[in-house]
Design a protein around this motif. Sequence first.
Motif, short mmCIF file in Angstrom:
data_model
loop_
_atom_site.label_atom_id
_atom_site.label_comp_id
_atom_site.label_asym_id
_atom_site.label_seq_id
_atom_site.Cartn_x
_atom_site.Cartn_y
_atom_site.Cartn_z
N GLY A 138 -3.78 -5.91 -7.51
CA GLY A 138 -4.78 -5.48 -6.54
C GLY A 138 -4.27 -5.52 -5.12
N ALA A 139 -2.96 -5.36 -4.94
CA ALA A 139 -2.36 -5.45 -3.60
C ALA A 139 -2.97 -4.43 -2.65
CB ALA A 139 -0.86 -5.22 -3.70
N ALA A 140 -3.13 -4.85 -1.41
CA ALA A 140 -3.69 -3.97 -0.38
C ALA A 140 -2.64 -3.05 0.21
CB ALA A 140 -4.32 -4.80 0.74
N ARG A 141 -1.38 -3.48 0.15
CA ARG A 141 -0.33 -2.68 0.81
C ARG A 141 1.03 -3.00 0.22
NH1 ARG A 141 -2.08 -6.60 4.03
NH2 ARG A 141 -3.63 -5.21 4.90
N LEU A 142 1.95 -2.06 0.42
CA LEU A 142 3.37 -2.24 0.15
C LEU A 142 4.09 -2.28 1.48
CD1 LEU A 142 3.83 0.53 -2.59
CD2 LEU A 142 3.42 -1.90 -2.97
N VAL A 143 4.98 -3.24 1.66
CA VAL A 143 5.73 -3.35 2.90
C VAL A 143 7.20 -3.58 2.59
CG1 VAL A 143 3.74 -4.30 4.13
CG2 VAL A 143 5.42 -5.86 3.12
N GLY A 144 8.04 -3.32 3.58
CA GLY A 144 9.46 -3.57 3.40
C GLY A 144 10.26 -3.03 4.56
N PHE A 230 10.68 -1.02 9.69
CA PHE A 230 9.61 -1.61 8.88
C PHE A 230 8.74 -0.48 8.37
CE2 PHE A 230 5.34 -3.26 8.26
CZ PHE A 230 5.60 -4.37 7.45
N THR A 231 8.38 -0.56 7.10
CA THR A 231 7.60 0.50 6.46
C THR A 231 6.41 -0.11 5.74
OG1 THR A 231 9.76 1.51 6.00
CG2 THR A 231 7.83 2.58 5.08
N CYS A 232 5.26 0.54 5.83
CA CYS A 232 4.04 0.04 5.19
C CYS A 232 3.28 1.20 4.56
CB CYS A 232 3.16 -0.65 6.22
SG CYS A 232 1.56 -1.26 5.59
N VAL A 233 2.80 0.97 3.34
CA VAL A 233 1.91 1.91 2.66
C VAL A 233 0.61 1.17 2.37
CG1 VAL A 233 1.49 3.29 0.60
CG2 VAL A 233 3.79 3.21 1.60
N GLU A 234 -0.48 1.62 2.95
CA GLU A 234 -1.79 1.03 2.68
C GLU A 234 -2.34 1.69 1.41
OE1 GLU A 234 -3.07 -1.43 4.24
OE2 GLU A 234 -2.04 -1.50 6.18
N VAL A 235 -2.58 0.88 0.39
CA VAL A 235 -2.97 1.42 -0.92
C VAL A 235 -4.28 2.20 -0.82
CG1 VAL A 235 -3.64 0.79 -3.27
CG2 VAL A 235 -1.70 -0.36 -2.17
N ALA A 236 -5.23 1.71 -0.03
CA ALA A 236 -6.52 2.39 0.09
C ALA A 236 -6.39 3.77 0.72
CB ALA A 236 -7.49 1.53 0.90
#
Length: 252
Positions: A138-144, A230-236
């Motif tokens: 149920g992660a809210a986001r992917l980061v890296g 830095f990269t972020c994907v918001e799952v919602a």
Amino acid sequence: MPAVTAPAEDPLFGAPIRAGGWLVRLALPDDMAALLDLRARAFRAGAEDRDSHDADSLHLWVGPEGGAPRATLRLRRHAAGPALLAGYAARHYDLRALAAAGGESLELGRLCTDPRPGDADPLRLLWAGVARLVLATGAARLVGCTSFHTTDAAGLDPAWALLAARHLGPEATRPGRKAPEIHSFDRLTADPAPDAAALLPPLLRAYLSLGGWVSDHAVIDRDLGTCHVFTCVEVAALPPARKRVLVQMATG
């Protein structure tokens, strides 16, 4: 090194994802030597790549059934916002604003592949594993940190201009500057060159296709001989069509 026999089902990940003679699963402790060897060849010309984050992370194993691994990816679960500050990316970026947003983050790193002629697409299979873990946690986001294989950050200004024009993160949660050696996007005001997208690595293009966003600066990483954003994907915020594809990949 002989292949490790994995259990039929992992409590978190479930059964391995199988596709065309390949499988994706969570690595076992006995898998780590082979995965670290793959990473050593990919990132350090054969020198050891183990670090303090490995023990606290999940590791994806991708390869042919009964064979050696051909791809891997490290994922660390940050169950609450402040936990993000203990991750790998937080060594290079000030993530306090994003941590304050709350929700679980999955931090991705050390993605590498060892493709052979006739292999299926290892990157696609890794994404299937990531999608499975997003659904499971149920992660809210992917980061890296997404790397470019050079320390010549100025030579990548067309790529940075494209990212600055179209893919910067929200100002309220965008990472602050922390690393000793950075390349700012502030002065890049020109329109992106038509061929700038060709400079983006495949992993970053994959993130951006999912609606991902990036920091407003790159970090020069002398240790790995790279520079990264830095990269972020918001799952919602995933585009609906992409979300359907990922769910289908996750279910195998």
